[in-house]
Design a protein around this motif. Structure first.
Motif, PDB file in Angstrom:
ATOM      1  N   ALA A 340     -37.362 -42.140 -40.624  1.00 58.87           N
ATOM      2  CA  ALA A 340     -36.549 -40.926 -40.754  1.00 58.87           C
ATOM      3  C   ALA A 340     -35.768 -40.931 -42.068  1.00 58.87           C
ATOM      4  O   ALA A 340     -35.695 -39.906 -42.761  1.00 58.87           O
ATOM      5  CB  ALA A 340     -35.586 -40.813 -39.567  1.00 58.87           C
ATOM      6  N   VAL A 459     -33.845 -33.432 -39.256  1.00 62.71           N
ATOM      7  CA  VAL A 459     -34.193 -34.769 -38.781  1.00 62.71           C
ATOM      8  C   VAL A 459     -33.109 -35.220 -37.812  1.00 62.71           C
ATOM      9  O   VAL A 459     -31.950 -35.381 -38.195  1.00 62.71           O
ATOM     10  CB  VAL A 459     -34.330 -35.764 -39.949  1.00 62.71           C
ATOM     11  N   ASP A 461     -31.854 -38.061 -35.505  1.00 62.08           N
ATOM     12  CA  ASP A 461     -32.003 -39.487 -35.251  1.00 62.08           C
ATOM     13  C   ASP A 461     -31.129 -39.888 -34.068  1.00 62.08           C
ATOM     14  O   ASP A 461     -29.920 -40.063 -34.198  1.00 62.08           O
ATOM     15  CB  ASP A 461     -31.627 -40.291 -36.496  1.00 62.08           C
ATOM     16  N   ILE A 493     -36.183 -38.454 -33.523  1.00 65.66           N
ATOM     17  CA  ILE A 493     -36.250 -39.908 -33.357  1.00 65.66           C
ATOM     18  C   ILE A 493     -35.509 -40.277 -32.078  1.00 65.66           C
ATOM     19  O   ILE A 493     -34.346 -39.888 -31.894  1.00 65.66           O
ATOM     20  CB  ILE A 493     -35.596 -40.635 -34.553  1.00 65.66           C
TER      21      ILE A 493
END
Length: 547
Positions: A340, A459, A461, A493
């Motif tokens: 990531a 993204v 995470d 993620i």
């Protein structure tokens, strides 16, 4: 036969917090017993009073916290009447504690092994070479490889999951008779979680220790606890044997928690399915293409002049179509967060390529990389650490607009109001500071900040792993809704496979830096081909919630 008295007995406990001249109730008339060898799980959403109850047992309330009524008995001793010196003697030896946040509970200036040895020495459990040997034994017990070498490292050289394992080792170091575990595995992947919880089970079996488990994970409580206590707004609203409570919940709030808990039978959010079916902006054209990605880190060697190399990402390839959610799952240390960070441009690539919208990131100059960061934004795991405590909500959300010189003060204020509305927060919240918000509200602010620049890729995470199930469900629904509205692409993620099933179009399973299996959620979860994938699935708690 006489039933032995409980190891822990809480009677009519009430706790309040001072705010100016006012006392604000946080825990109201709570009564809970925990017997030797028994695990009692206290569940409830953020703010329900479960962690405050745990802190009151150990007399570790915040400075403005006050026990205003009730009693707490440990092995017959009334803890609220003990001096601070007497409590210091009990903490660690008689009553072990595994707190939630490893970053604020480990000294960044001390080696990990020294910190664990300190617990052993303070309570006279072991000294010198014996303490060092026990440290290695404890680190191995909680699943940390190369324990002797790792003991000489500092907390910043450990992943978040590994730091949490260190806290668990410290909590178990002196074999306490009562262990207070406050969200002890919320930061851990399912395989390590299972190992740790198996160890806690073994502790209760071998030593007759009592475990007071605080968790927002109802599936974990269902699988691991003998009894479950449900707290809501500072009060116990329901309690009973785990099987009985799950099979026949009596209180509406318990039923709400059960409905919100993700499980392997959970289907994709209806809003997410709209995007996946091709509505909105979703297409098969790749926004991101990752090819043969490799990342190596140089590590300090215990022997001078002998640097070692650690390969965190090893030949990884995948793509993210526009408007879709691609998830990467795996245990701590599998390389998913490093991947990531490489996609975000926060780490340099050792070899391989990452192309965003057809352009290789490695070829971007500073100005082009600055422009790239407008189009790709992160949301990180810890909502408590990702916001500047000195910034108001408005300042946090508008900061990216200021950095990228977008608009003026008035237009930014309007944009902040739009973003707060998008993440379902009232505009009045714009003047609040992070400490005035719940964890779920902070994570919504973090998402609003990520959306400020109208990115194409977000993204995420471990963006929901620290949240209780009700807030987690709200955030997942919010993410799906925003994706449908704005055509966002997500790289998600996570170590939580049940959550991944709810949000993903495509799933990649990582182990030791490599992708070992890929496919749709249905294929991965219903027909796993790789032994490691099957291991991850088998380790997920809460099979009883999957119906």
């Amino acid at each position: 036969m006489t039933t032995p008295p409980p190891v822990l007995s809480i009677r009519n406990l009430s706790v309040s917090f001072r705010s100016g001249r006012e006392l604000i109730p946080a825990v109201k008339n709570v009564s809970i017993d925990v017997a030797a060898g028994e695990t009692v799980a206290v569940v409830g959403e953020s703010g329900s009073g479960k962690s405050t109850t745990a802190a009151a047992i150990n007399r570790l309330l915040a400075e403005n916290g006050v026990i205003v009524g009730g009693e707490v008995h440990f092995e017959g001793r009334e803890l609220t009447a003990l001096s601070e010196n007497e409590m210091i003697t009990l903490r660690g030896a008689g009553i072990g504690l595994v707190p939630q946040d490893p970053m604020s509970n480990l000294n960044p200036l001390m080696r990990v092994g020294v910190q664990i040895a300190e617990v052993l020495e303070v309570h006279g459990y072991a000294h010198g070479a014996a303490a060092d040997a026990r440290v290695v034994e404890l680190l191995e017990m909680v699943g940390i490889p190369d324990a002797a070498q790792r003991a000489r490292q500092y907390p910043h050289e450990f992943s978040g999951g590994m730091r949490q394992r260190v806290l668990i080792a410290m909590g178990l170091a002196c074999k306490p008779r009562l262990l207070i575990a406050d969200e002890p595995t919320s930061a851990l992947d399912v395989t390590v979680q299972r190992r740790i919880l198996d160890q806690l089970d073994q502790l209760t079996d071998e030593m007759g220790a009592a475990v007071f488990l605080i968790t927002h994970d109802l599936a974990l409580a269902a699988e691991r606890a003998d009894r479950i206590v449900v707290m809501f707004r500072g009060e116990v609203v329901e309690e009973g044997p785990a099987e009985q409570l799950l099979a026949n919940p009596q209180h509406a709030y318990t039923r709400q928690l059960l409905a919100a808990a993700p499980s392997l039978s959970s289907l994709r959010s209806p809003r997410a399915a709209v995007v996946a079916s091709g509505a909105g902006e979703a297409t098969d054209a790749p926004l991101v293409e990752v090819r043969d990605l490799r990342k190596e880190f140089k590590l300090r060697s215990p022997k001078a002049g002998q640097p070692t190399t650690f390969t965190a990402v090893d030949g990884v390839s995948f793509s993210i179509p526009r408007g879709h959610t691609v998830s990467i799952v795996g245990e701590s240390g599998s390389g998913k967060s490093t991947t990531a960070n490489l996609v975000l441009g926060l780490e340099d690539i050792t070899s391989g390529t990452i192309a965003f919208d057809g352009t290789d990131l490695a070829g971007l100059n500073r100005r082009e990389m600055f422009a790239f960061r407008r189009r790709v934004q992160p949301v990180f795991q810890n909502p408590y650490a990702s916001l500047d405590p000195r910034y108001t909500v408005e300042q946090s959300i508008s900061e990216p607009l200021t950095v990228h010189k977008i608009g003026n003060a008035a237009s930014r204020r309007v944009r902040v109001a739009e973003l707060l509305d998008q993440v379902a927060l009232p505009k009045e919240m714009s003047e609040r500071l992070p400490h005035e918000l719940s964890g779920g509200q902070r994570q919504r602010v973090a998402i609003a900040r990520a959306l400020a620049l109208s990115p194409e890729l977000v993204v995420l995470d471990e963006a929901v792993s620290a949240l209780d199930v009700l807030v987690q469900a709200q955030i997942l629904e919010l993410l799906a809704d925003l994706q449908a509205q704005l055509g966002l692409s997500y790289l998600f993620i996570s170590h939580d496979l049940a959550v991944v099933r709810m949000i993903s179009d495509h799933v990649h399973v990582m182990q030791r830096g490599r992708i070992v299996e890929s496919g749709t959620p249905e294929r991965i979860f219903d027909d796993p081909q790789n032994e490691y994938t099957q291991e991850l699935l088998d380790a997920i708690p809460g099979a009883r919630l999957a119906s």
